[in-house]
Write a protein that holds these residues in place. Structure first.
Motif, PDB file in Angstrom:
ATOM      1  N   ALA A   1       0.750  77.571  81.100  1.00 26.90           N
ATOM      2  CA  ALA A   1       0.175  77.465  82.446  1.00 26.90           C
ATOM      3  C   ALA A   1       0.592  78.657  83.286  1.00 26.90           C
ATOM      4  CB  ALA A   1       0.649  76.175  83.115  1.00 26.90           C
ATOM      5  N   GLY A   2      -0.208  78.960  84.291  1.00 26.27           N
ATOM      6  CA  GLY A   2       0.166  79.935  85.305  1.00 26.27           C
ATOM      7  C   GLY A   2       0.466  79.207  86.593  1.00 26.27           C
ATOM      8  N   MET A   3       1.430  79.717  87.342  1.00 23.58           N
ATOM      9  CA  MET A   3       1.810  79.074  88.598  1.00 23.58           C
ATOM     10  C   MET A   3       2.065  80.130  89.658  1.00 23.58           C
ATOM     11  SD  MET A   3       4.950  76.427  89.307  1.00 23.58           S
ATOM     12  CE  MET A   3       4.073  75.022  88.615  1.00 23.58           C
ATOM     13  N   ASP A   4       1.672  79.805  90.890  1.00 23.20           N
ATOM     14  CA  ASP A   4       1.976  80.683  92.018  1.00 23.20           C
ATOM     15  C   ASP A   4       2.079  79.840  93.271  1.00 23.20           C
ATOM     16  OD1 ASP A   4       2.598  83.036  93.309  1.00 23.20           O
ATOM     17  OD2 ASP A   4       0.559  83.848  93.281  1.00 23.20           O
ATOM     18  N   GLU A   5       2.776  80.383  94.260  1.00 24.57           N
ATOM     19  CA  GLU A   5       2.919  79.686  95.536  1.00 24.57           C
ATOM     20  C   GLU A   5       2.310  80.520  96.646  1.00 24.57           C
ATOM     21  OE1 GLU A   5       4.907  81.013  98.046  1.00 24.57           O
ATOM     22  OE2 GLU A   5       5.817  82.586  96.837  1.00 24.57           O
TER      23      GLU A   5
ATOM     24  N   ASP B   1       4.276  73.909  77.753  1.00 26.77           N
ATOM     25  CA  ASP B   1       5.456  74.364  77.010  1.00 26.77           C
ATOM     26  C   ASP B   1       6.087  75.555  77.717  1.00 26.77           C
ATOM     27  OD1 ASP B   1       4.926  72.598  74.786  1.00 26.77           O
ATOM     28  OD2 ASP B   1       3.301  73.969  74.274  1.00 26.77           O
ATOM     29  N   LEU B   2       5.253  76.293  78.463  1.00 25.91           N
ATOM     30  CA  LEU B   2       5.716  77.491  79.164  1.00 25.91           C
ATOM     31  C   LEU B   2       4.876  77.669  80.421  1.00 25.91           C
ATOM     32  CD1 LEU B   2       7.515  80.120  79.111  1.00 25.91           C
ATOM     33  CD2 LEU B   2       5.527  81.245  78.069  1.00 25.91           C
TER      34      LEU B   2
ATOM     35  N   LEU C   1       4.030  80.544  83.235  1.00 19.18           N
ATOM     36  CA  LEU C   1       4.099  81.942  83.658  1.00 19.18           C
ATOM     37  C   LEU C   1       4.140  81.929  85.183  1.00 19.18           C
ATOM     38  CD1 LEU C   1       1.376  83.324  81.231  1.00 19.18           C
ATOM     39  CD2 LEU C   1       3.860  83.412  80.931  1.00 19.18           C
ATOM     40  N   LEU C   2       5.203  82.494  85.731  1.00 15.38           N
ATOM     41  CA  LEU C   2       5.484  82.371  87.160  1.00 15.38           C
ATOM     42  C   LEU C   2       5.502  83.736  87.808  1.00 15.38           C
ATOM     43  CD1 LEU C   2       6.331  80.329  89.387  1.00 15.38           C
ATOM     44  CD2 LEU C   2       8.697  80.700  88.680  1.00 15.38           C
ATOM     45  N   ASP C   3       4.781  83.867  88.906  1.00 12.16           N
ATOM     46  CA  ASP C   3       4.686  85.139  89.615  1.00 12.16           C
ATOM     47  C   ASP C   3       6.018  85.505  90.267  1.00 12.16           C
ATOM     48  OD1 ASP C   3       3.380  87.414  90.725  1.00 12.16           O
ATOM     49  OD2 ASP C   3       3.193  86.358  92.622  1.00 12.16           O
ATOM     50  N   GLY C   4       6.405  86.771  90.143  1.00 10.23           N
ATOM     51  CA  GLY C   4       7.557  87.281  90.876  1.00 10.23           C
ATOM     52  C   GLY C   4       8.822  87.421  90.063  1.00 10.23           C
ATOM     53  N   LYS C   5       9.941  87.493  90.797  1.00  2.00           N
ATOM     54  CA  LYS C   5      11.257  87.698  90.180  1.00  2.00           C
ATOM     55  C   LYS C   5      12.149  86.468  90.256  1.00  2.00           C
ATOM     56  CE  LYS C   5      11.393  92.525  91.708  1.00  2.00           C
ATOM     57  NZ  LYS C   5      12.082  93.502  92.559  1.00  2.00           N
ATOM     58  N   HIS C   6      11.835  85.555  91.171  1.00  2.37           N
ATOM     59  CA  HIS C   6      12.715  84.419  91.445  1.00  2.37           C
ATOM     60  C   HIS C   6      12.250  83.193  90.663  1.00  2.37           C
ATOM     61  CE1 HIS C   6      15.263  81.582  93.480  1.00  2.37           C
ATOM     62  NE2 HIS C   6      14.228  80.955  94.008  1.00  2.37           N
ATOM     63  N   ASN C   7      13.045  82.755  89.703  1.00  2.78           N
ATOM     64  CA  ASN C   7      12.685  81.604  88.881  1.00  2.78           C
ATOM     65  C   ASN C   7      13.178  80.315  89.538  1.00  2.78           C
ATOM     66  OD1 ASN C   7      12.047  79.743  86.968  1.00  2.78           O
ATOM     67  ND2 ASN C   7      13.340  80.582  85.362  1.00  2.78           N
ATOM     68  N   PHE C   8      12.321  79.712  90.357  1.00  2.00           N
ATOM     69  CA  PHE C   8      12.697  78.451  90.993  1.00  2.00           C
ATOM     70  C   PHE C   8      12.460  77.252  90.064  1.00  2.00           C
ATOM     71  CE2 PHE C   8       8.371  79.456  92.498  1.00  2.00           C
ATOM     72  CZ  PHE C   8       7.683  78.309  92.152  1.00  2.00           C
ATOM     73  N   LEU C   9      12.046  77.528  88.823  1.00  2.00           N
ATOM     74  CA  LEU C   9      11.807  76.459  87.854  1.00  2.00           C
ATOM     75  C   LEU C   9      13.002  76.203  86.938  1.00  2.00           C
ATOM     76  CD1 LEU C   9       8.146  77.313  86.814  1.00  2.00           C
ATOM     77  CD2 LEU C   9       8.931  75.657  88.497  1.00  2.00           C
TER      78      LEU C   9
ATOM     79  N   PRO D   1      10.528  75.218  81.113  1.00  3.71           N
ATOM     80  CA  PRO D   1      10.597  76.609  80.648  1.00  3.71           C
ATOM     81  C   PRO D   1       9.616  77.497  81.412  1.00  3.71           C
ATOM     82  CG  PRO D   1      10.480  75.111  78.784  1.00  3.71           C
ATOM     83  CD  PRO D   1      10.221  74.294  80.020  1.00  3.71           C
ATOM     84  N   ALA D   2      10.103  78.653  81.841  1.00 10.89           N
ATOM     85  CA  ALA D   2       9.271  79.573  82.621  1.00 10.89           C
ATOM     86  C   ALA D   2       9.580  81.004  82.229  1.00 10.89           C
ATOM     87  CB  ALA D   2       9.512  79.375  84.114  1.00 10.89           C
ATOM     88  N   ARG D   3       8.580  81.848  82.432  1.00 13.22           N
ATOM     89  CA  ARG D   3       8.746  83.282  82.210  1.00 13.22           C
ATOM     90  C   ARG D   3       8.257  83.987  83.473  1.00 13.22           C
ATOM     91  NH1 ARG D   3       6.299  85.062  76.777  1.00 13.22           N
ATOM     92  NH2 ARG D   3       8.227  84.089  76.108  1.00 13.22           N
TER      93      ARG D   3
END
Length: 194
Positions: A14-18, A103-104, A106-114, A119-121
């Motif tokens: 999945a892709g995620m953004d805020e 399963d993964l 994909l998160l925009d940016g540098k800050h992994n709030f997950l 699991p996030a990249r």
């Protein structure tokens, strides 16, 4: 990026953004999109599109995605718990609704709030280089903007239809003149209000 993750063995990517991390009013909105393999429609960063183009893209994304969701966290919660916990709460709400969790992500940016949630990249400038992140950004932006336009009808003095809750000079002047509304983030206004 999604195809590369599938080749690594991740079945559901999945892709995620805020959207709305920095405004003085309105919610933080988090979008998640799972695109089917071979999704061919071009998706670009929501900030590069006009409002009309974003709405058109959002319709196309909703029609073509395997799954999509947007969660909004209201200002009262943001004030009480902070931005990071607000983002995490939105993610947990989304993941509770989905039948098959990614399963993964994909998160925009540098800050992994997950961290500790799923699991996030991290993908730097992900909304420009990753289709599912860009799609999540578009859906979150379209939904949040719709909410802010509704708030503009309730609170016309603040210009929410155009500033979307961000701290423009006109918005700040309105806060000083009229005070704050229930949708303002009090914790963000400490330097503006006496």
């Amino acid at each position: 990026m999604e195809e590369a993750a599938h080749l690594e063995g991740f079945a559901v990517v999945a892709g995620m953004d805020e959207v709305g991390r920095g405004p003085l009013a309105g919610p933080i909105s988090v979008g998640l999109v799972i695109l089917p393999e071979g999704f061919a429609e071009p998706v670009v960063d929501s900030k590069l599109l006009s409002a009309k183009q974003r709405t058109e893209k959002a319709t196309m994304i909703r029609a073509g995605a395997e799954y999509y969701a947007v969660e909004h966290i209201e200002p009262k919660f943001i004030d009480a718990r902070g931005v990071t916990e607000s983002l995490q709460t939105a993610v947990r709400k989304i993941l509770q609704k989905i039948d098959k969790a990614p399963d993964l992500i994909l998160l925009d940016g540098k800050h992994n709030f997950l961290q500790g949630i799923t699991p996030a990249r991290m993908v730097i400038k992900g909304d420009m280089v990753c289709a599912s992140i860009a799609a999540a950004s578009i859906l979150a932006k379209v939904e949040r903007d719709e909410l802010m336009r509704e708030y503009a009808l309730q609170y016309p003095e603040y210009g929410f239809k155009t500033n979307m809750g961000y701290g423009t000079p006109k918005h700040i002047a309105s806060i000083r003149e009229y005070g704050i509304t229930p949708i303002h983030r009090r914790s963000f206004l400490r330097k503006i209000l006496p």
